[in-house]
Design a protein around this motif. Sequence first.
Motif, PDB file in Angstrom:
ATOM      1  N   ALA A 140       0.997  -1.019   0.089  1.00  8.56           N
ATOM      2  CA  ALA A 140      -0.176   0.026  -0.070  1.00  8.56           C
ATOM      3  C   ALA A 140       0.778   1.249   0.036  1.00  8.56           C
ATOM      4  O   ALA A 140       0.451   2.227  -0.424  1.00  8.56           O
ATOM      5  CB  ALA A 140      -1.012   0.065   1.299  1.00  8.56           C
ATOM      6  N   TYR A 199     -14.350  -6.864  -4.249  1.00  7.15           N
ATOM      7  CA  TYR A 199     -14.931  -7.527  -2.992  1.00  7.15           C
ATOM      8  C   TYR A 199     -16.494  -7.817  -3.266  1.00  7.15           C
ATOM      9  O   TYR A 199     -17.310  -6.886  -3.404  1.00  7.15           O
ATOM     10  CB  TYR A 199     -14.872  -6.473  -1.766  1.00  7.15           C
ATOM     11  N   ASN A 228     -16.380  -0.642  -3.345  1.00  7.36           N
ATOM     12  CA  ASN A 228     -15.273  -1.336  -3.816  1.00  7.36           C
ATOM     13  C   ASN A 228     -14.206  -0.548  -4.279  1.00  7.36           C
ATOM     14  O   ASN A 228     -12.994  -0.524  -3.824  1.00  7.36           O
ATOM     15  CB  ASN A 228     -15.587  -2.269  -5.115  1.00  7.36           C
ATOM     16  N   PHE A 230     -12.746   1.545  -1.289  1.00  7.67           N
ATOM     17  CA  PHE A 230     -12.222   0.978  -0.027  1.00  7.67           C
ATOM     18  C   PHE A 230     -10.792   1.209   0.665  1.00  7.67           C
ATOM     19  O   PHE A 230     -10.671   1.754   1.675  1.00  7.67           O
ATOM     20  CB  PHE A 230     -12.456  -0.621  -0.065  1.00  7.67           C
ATOM     21  N   GLY A 231      -9.808   1.372  -0.430  1.00  2.00           N
ATOM     22  CA  GLY A 231      -8.562   1.337  -0.053  1.00  2.00           C
ATOM     23  C   GLY A 231      -8.421   2.885   0.587  1.00  2.00           C
ATOM     24  O   GLY A 231      -7.501   3.000   1.536  1.00  2.00           O
ATOM     25  N   PHE A 282     -10.322   3.225   3.967  1.00  2.00           N
ATOM     26  CA  PHE A 282      -9.080   2.325   4.927  1.00  2.00           C
ATOM     27  C   PHE A 282      -8.220   3.239   5.252  1.00  2.00           C
ATOM     28  O   PHE A 282      -7.539   3.256   6.535  1.00  2.00           O
ATOM     29  CB  PHE A 282      -8.944   1.146   4.260  1.00  2.00           C
ATOM     30  N   ARG A 336     -11.009   0.723  -9.434  1.00  3.08           N
ATOM     31  CA  ARG A 336     -10.391   0.915  -8.014  1.00  3.08           C
ATOM     32  C   ARG A 336      -9.078   1.103  -8.001  1.00  3.08           C
ATOM     33  O   ARG A 336      -8.479   1.732  -7.096  1.00  3.08           O
ATOM     34  CB  ARG A 336     -10.593  -0.649  -7.556  1.00  3.08           C
ATOM     35  N   ARG A 356      -6.783   5.019  -6.599  1.00  3.60           N
ATOM     36  CA  ARG A 356      -5.845   5.404  -5.704  1.00  3.60           C
ATOM     37  C   ARG A 356      -4.615   6.388  -6.044  1.00  3.60           C
ATOM     38  O   ARG A 356      -3.780   6.585  -5.565  1.00  3.60           O
ATOM     39  CB  ARG A 356      -5.072   4.161  -5.352  1.00  3.60           C
TER      40      ARG A 356
END
Lengths: 355, 316
Positions: free
Chosen positions: A73, A87, A95, A98-99, A102, A146, A150
């Motif tokens: 990560a 997921y 989905n 999520f990262g 988190f 997804r 990021r």
Amino acid sequence: MAQVSITSLQKSYGSVDVLKDINLEVEDGSFVVLVGPSGCGKSTLLRSIAGLEAVNGGAISIGGKRVNDLAPAKREIAMVFQSYALYPHMDVEKNMGFGLRFAGTPKQEVAARVAEAARILQLEALLKRRPRELSGGQRQRVAIGRAIVRKPQVFLFDEPLSNLDAALRVNTRVEIAKLHKLLGATIIYVTHDQVEAMTLADKIVVMNQGRIEQAGKPLDLYYRPANTFVANFIGSPAMNMVEIEVTGKNKARTLAGGELGVPLPARAKAGDRLTLGARPEHLTLGAPGKGLTGQLDLVERLGEVGYAHLDMAGGGRFIVEVRGDVKAKRGDKVGVVPDPAKLHLFDANGKACAS
Amino acid sequence: MADNQQIEMVGMNRSAYLRVLAFFLAPAVLIYTLFSVYPLLATIFDSLYLRHEGGALTFNGLGNFQTLLTDETWSKPFWNALRNNLIFFIIHMCVQNPVGLALAALLSLKQLAFRNTYRTLIFMPTMLSVVIIGFIWQLILSPLWGIWKMGLNAVGLGVLFGPYLGQEHTALITISLISVWQFVGIPMILIYTALLAIPDELVDAATVDGLNQWQAFFHVKLPLIWPTIGLVSVLTFVANFNAFDLIYAMQGALAGPNFSTDIMGTLFYRTFFGNQLQLGDPTMGSTIATMMFVIILMGLLVYLYVIQRRIQRYSF
Ligand SMILES: Nc1ncnc2c1ncn2[C@@H]1O[C@H](COP(=O)(O)OP(=O)(O)OP(=O)(O)O)[C@@H](O)[C@H]1O
Ligand SMILES: [Mg+2]
């Protein structure tokens, strides 16, 4: 400065060496495609870059920073998996976010980034659906979304299109190319598909048995393969190869006895054994006795072009590209005439001879 | 319409088709009826009758149930058994299933060596006879020469020892924990199988998203195995409210001390078959059996209509 630079990378599972001394530079913003036969270590290399596999030696740096000991990560990478790995218990929006959620990113920012990715990938209408309510192509887009969310320095794709049908694969391939332009991102991409590799890549890396055989621009690999492995692997149908013995200056004969005039490297001596390679489109069929001799087995007609399959005198098969009619019938002896300017020569170790 | 199509598909006329149907269905229907449906109906039927001295039967409607629930001589043991049974169940839910889950999670770790050995060893007690389990634990816990006492003494915790099976406030918990020890392999295996079905790439994706192993378990794997945990819970419920053998083997039919380990199964046994001075009472026994059936049925309904509808099953 290279965005990703890999030096002397080694990885083994127990006593099995899977990656042996990998050296690779990936320039900022470039699209690098890894190809190679099944089991050659492409996924392992990708997973090592991602940090999902610990390596046994060598260094990986991303954006100039050594990342060997960083958690996945923290490497500023995003990975798109072959099975998409969405997921199942979260909807599309969750989905994708999520990262970030988190990692404690503020809610509005997560929402904004997810909305942005959804807009780019046209997923807006699907945000509240669960993965199982999506088609394969839609899941694929969510998986890419997804990754986009990021905002990574490097995107890693492991055979992302292999679960899609042919038509969707072409579409998605184009989408990915567009996305690459739009985001200006660095991408490392694994595929089995030659067309994907040739059309998407700025640089193709051909791997075999845990080593890099050659890395270069797609057409460079096609026109100047560094060795027989690359010559065989890139191009479809594959390059034809035949072993020859040097008989004099720019003269050679095949082991079956056919005489050939080929431009040989200066240091070739009479008696040297070399491998001659010629792509199907650089061969023409002629009357028997000219060039190499073969027996026509069948002709595949693909429309404009066709491929004649020949059983060669002295063993081996050749594939010759033909246009228009083929007079010869099955079983007839034909001559195969290479275009001397387009031939490839490889030494006894399979390395290309400098010409 | 669909029927006819099916018959045509198998290429038979209607009566031949029915004969084939009957041929394949009959054994299952017969056996199921004989050993499950009939006893159940007979039990419910019996519970509606009153048995007089000498064996004469008269119809009593729901009178037996009223007696069971309100008449002091019956209601006290009944509520006691029900309460004990609930405690028995709660201990299983709070100990057996979490421990089974934890063991399954450990077993599914790739780094773990000797995984198969652990799995077999932990599952082993489940396959042993209850009589052996009861005997072994009685030996272990014996206040005279049990190794439990020696073990506690050896580590200086001798004060914690007591005659666990002989004290009213510890017997039920002790028996429950022995039962947990015996059956923990079942939730473990079921959950382990469910965990194995989760693709590795999903955990890889979570890792890239910044979760460590532990967090990936709670945020990704656990939500995906809720259906299995639900199933394990309902199996535990049914098994617990049907339990009888371990208590009978360790504490006898009187479920001592002073009925502190008495559960529905043992209460039913004493009532139906009689024990020592108590005469067997088939109709009252049937009433208790019917109550057990109703309790389990209610548990199942809660599971089917409340829990199962909320948890989603996933395929990968
Ligand atoms: N966990 C593992 N333990 C032992 N060997 C492994 C493991 N994972 C991969 N390998 C071996 O490493 C080699 C490379 O595997 P890898 O998955 O990188 O191949 P690949 O190039 O991605 O192949 P494919 O094109 O089929 O996906 C294979 O020979 C494989 O058997
Ligand atoms: Mg792979």
